[in-house]
Design an enzyme around this catalytic site. Structure first.
Site, PDB file in Angstrom:
ATOM      1  N   ASP A  38       0.832  -1.202   0.000  1.00 40.12           N
ATOM      2  CA  ASP A  38       0.000   0.000   0.000  1.00 40.12           C
ATOM      3  C   ASP A  38       0.869   1.255   0.000  1.00 40.12           C
ATOM      4  O   ASP A  38       2.004   1.231   0.495  1.00 40.12           O
ATOM      5  CB  ASP A  38      -0.910   0.010   1.235  1.00 40.12           C
ATOM      6  CG  ASP A  38      -1.994  -1.056   1.162  1.00 40.12           C
ATOM      7  OD1 ASP A  38      -2.294  -1.515   0.045  1.00 40.12           O
ATOM      8  OD2 ASP A  38      -2.527  -1.438   2.228  1.00 40.12           O
ATOM      9  N   TYR A  66       6.828  -8.907   8.291  1.00 34.22           N
ATOM     10  CA  TYR A  66       6.345  -7.541   8.523  1.00 34.22           C
ATOM     11  C   TYR A  66       6.556  -7.143   9.981  1.00 34.22           C
ATOM     12  O   TYR A  66       6.553  -7.999  10.872  1.00 34.22           O
ATOM     13  CB  TYR A  66       4.841  -7.436   8.233  1.00 34.22           C
ATOM     14  CG  TYR A  66       4.442  -7.686   6.806  1.00 34.22           C
ATOM     15  CD1 TYR A  66       4.358  -6.650   5.884  1.00 34.22           C
ATOM     16  CD2 TYR A  66       4.103  -8.968   6.382  1.00 34.22           C
ATOM     17  CE1 TYR A  66       3.967  -6.875   4.573  1.00 34.22           C
ATOM     18  CE2 TYR A  66       3.717  -9.205   5.072  1.00 34.22           C
ATOM     19  CZ  TYR A  66       3.647  -8.162   4.175  1.00 34.22           C
ATOM     20  OH  TYR A  66       3.264  -8.392   2.876  1.00 34.22           O
ATOM     21  N   ASP A  80      -6.831   0.372   8.664  1.00 32.24           N
ATOM     22  CA  ASP A  80      -5.556   1.021   8.968  1.00 32.24           C
ATOM     23  C   ASP A  80      -5.830   2.420   9.508  1.00 32.24           C
ATOM     24  O   ASP A  80      -6.979   2.773   9.786  1.00 32.24           O
ATOM     25  CB  ASP A  80      -4.642   1.057   7.728  1.00 32.24           C
ATOM     26  CG  ASP A  80      -5.255   1.814   6.552  1.00 32.24           C
ATOM     27  OD1 ASP A  80      -6.215   2.600   6.755  1.00 32.24           O
ATOM     28  OD2 ASP A  80      -4.794   1.622   5.415  1.00 32.24           O
ATOM     29  N   ARG A 176      -3.466  -5.955   8.075  1.00 34.68           N
ATOM     30  CA  ARG A 176      -4.517  -5.073   8.604  1.00 34.68           C
ATOM     31  C   ARG A 176      -5.599  -5.889   9.301  1.00 34.68           C
ATOM     32  O   ARG A 176      -6.013  -5.588  10.418  1.00 34.68           O
ATOM     33  CB  ARG A 176      -5.175  -4.288   7.453  1.00 34.68           C
ATOM     34  CG  ARG A 176      -4.356  -3.171   6.868  1.00 34.68           C
ATOM     35  CD  ARG A 176      -5.128  -2.482   5.768  1.00 34.68           C
ATOM     36  NE  ARG A 176      -5.081  -3.204   4.506  1.00 34.68           N
ATOM     37  CZ  ARG A 176      -5.961  -3.064   3.517  1.00 34.68           C
ATOM     38  NH1 ARG A 176      -6.978  -2.237   3.658  1.00 34.68           N
ATOM     39  NH2 ARG A 176      -5.836  -3.723   2.391  1.00 34.68           N
TER      40      ARG A 176
END
Length: 298
Positions: A38, A66, A80, A176
């Site tokens: 993103d 991550y 988010d 997310r």
């Protein structure tokens, strides 16, 4: 130019933006990326150049790592920090260290996720975010993903309403959504307030290059030195070694008799004297044969 460019994608750029910038800088059209990040997320984005574009699906299949921040007390449309608030409560009874540790363990292994409405997952030929923007209700498909590891990360500033985690996961995992689900388990609405991808397959942050480094390399005509070999992106596949005579047949894209050498994975890489030739698979209709999926030379 053929190889893998491990880019450290900065915030504010889409993955497609990065592909277009690299096409312009390297003056080549054969450029593709391996897994969307993103715009608000920074981190490892593998860019395939030239013949390396043939391995995009195989790099997409690799594990990703991550670092994320989970913010308790608020959930948003996009899951988010950038979406419209759906629910907000005060975190009056924050979870203990033990609560968080137990919760993290419950998310290790194969889990079921419902992808966020603001995502590119397709339903009936349309992306979910298109339905979301038009306020059209649609049933989202459940999907299974694998969380190989999830661990708590230290925080520089201790906050009662947030914590940081490191996640090693399979392709298709929405961090997310994971953050939202972790919050639910702890009894709070939640969202992902920060995310960085630190590793894709064998490529880590220390392997990456920035746009500034690429521009400098182009000025010095050393851009080829920034590329990692194609084979590095295929190290997770089994290998079949062949002789010179077989090499010629492979470069012509011919089917071959299934080798006596045991290959556990399917598809698998074919090499001759360490030279990457192709990716082959067992023929789906004729199990005594192998057929090419990608050929890299010739």
């Amino acid at each position: 130019m053929d190889g893998i460019l491990p880019l450290w994608k900065p915030k504010g750029f889409t993955s497609h933006d990065c592909v277009m910038i690299i096409r312009r800088l390297l003056k080549t059209k054969k450029v593709g990326h391996t897994g969307t990040l993103d715009p608000e997320v920074e981190g490892v984005l593998l860019i395939c150049i030239g013949q390396a574009t043939k391995i995009v699906p195989y790099l997409t299949d690799t594990k990703k790592t991550y670092e994320a921040e989970v913010m308790l007390g608020k959930t948003t449309e996009t899951e988010d920090a950038y979406g419209k608030t759906i629910e907000e409560v005060e975190v009056t009874n924050p979870p203990t260290e033990e609560d968080i540790e137990n919760m993290l363990q419950s998310f290790t292994g194969t889990i079921t996720q419902v992808p966020p409405m603001y995502s590119a997952v397709k339903v009936n030929g349309r992306k979910l975010y298109e339905y979301a923007r038009e306020n059209i209700p649609v049933e989202r498909p459940k999907r299974q993903v694998t969380i190989y590891e999830i661990t708590r990360l230290p925080q520089v500033i201790q906050k009662h309403d947030s914590f940081r985690v490191q996640v090693v996961c399979s392709k298709g995992t929405y961090i997310r959504t994971l953050c939202v689900d972790m919050g639910k388990t702890l009894g709070y609405p939640a969202h992902m307030s920060d995310l960085t991808r630190t590793q894709t397959g064998p490529f880590t942050k220390k392997n990456t290059v920035t746009f500034d480094m690429i521009e400098t390399a182009v000025e010095n005509n050393t851009q080829k030195q920034l590329l990692e070999p194609i084979m590095k992106g295929l190290n997770h596949l089994d290998r079949l070694n062949v002789d010179e005579d077989t090499k010629k047949r492979i470069l012509y894209g011919q089917k071959l008799a299934k080798p006596k050498e045991i290959v556990k994975q399917n598809p698998f890489v074919v090499l001759c004297d360490q030279e990457l030739l192709a990716i082959y698979q067992i023929h789906p209709e004729k199990p005594d044969l192998i057929k090419p999926v990608r050929v890299f030379q010739g």
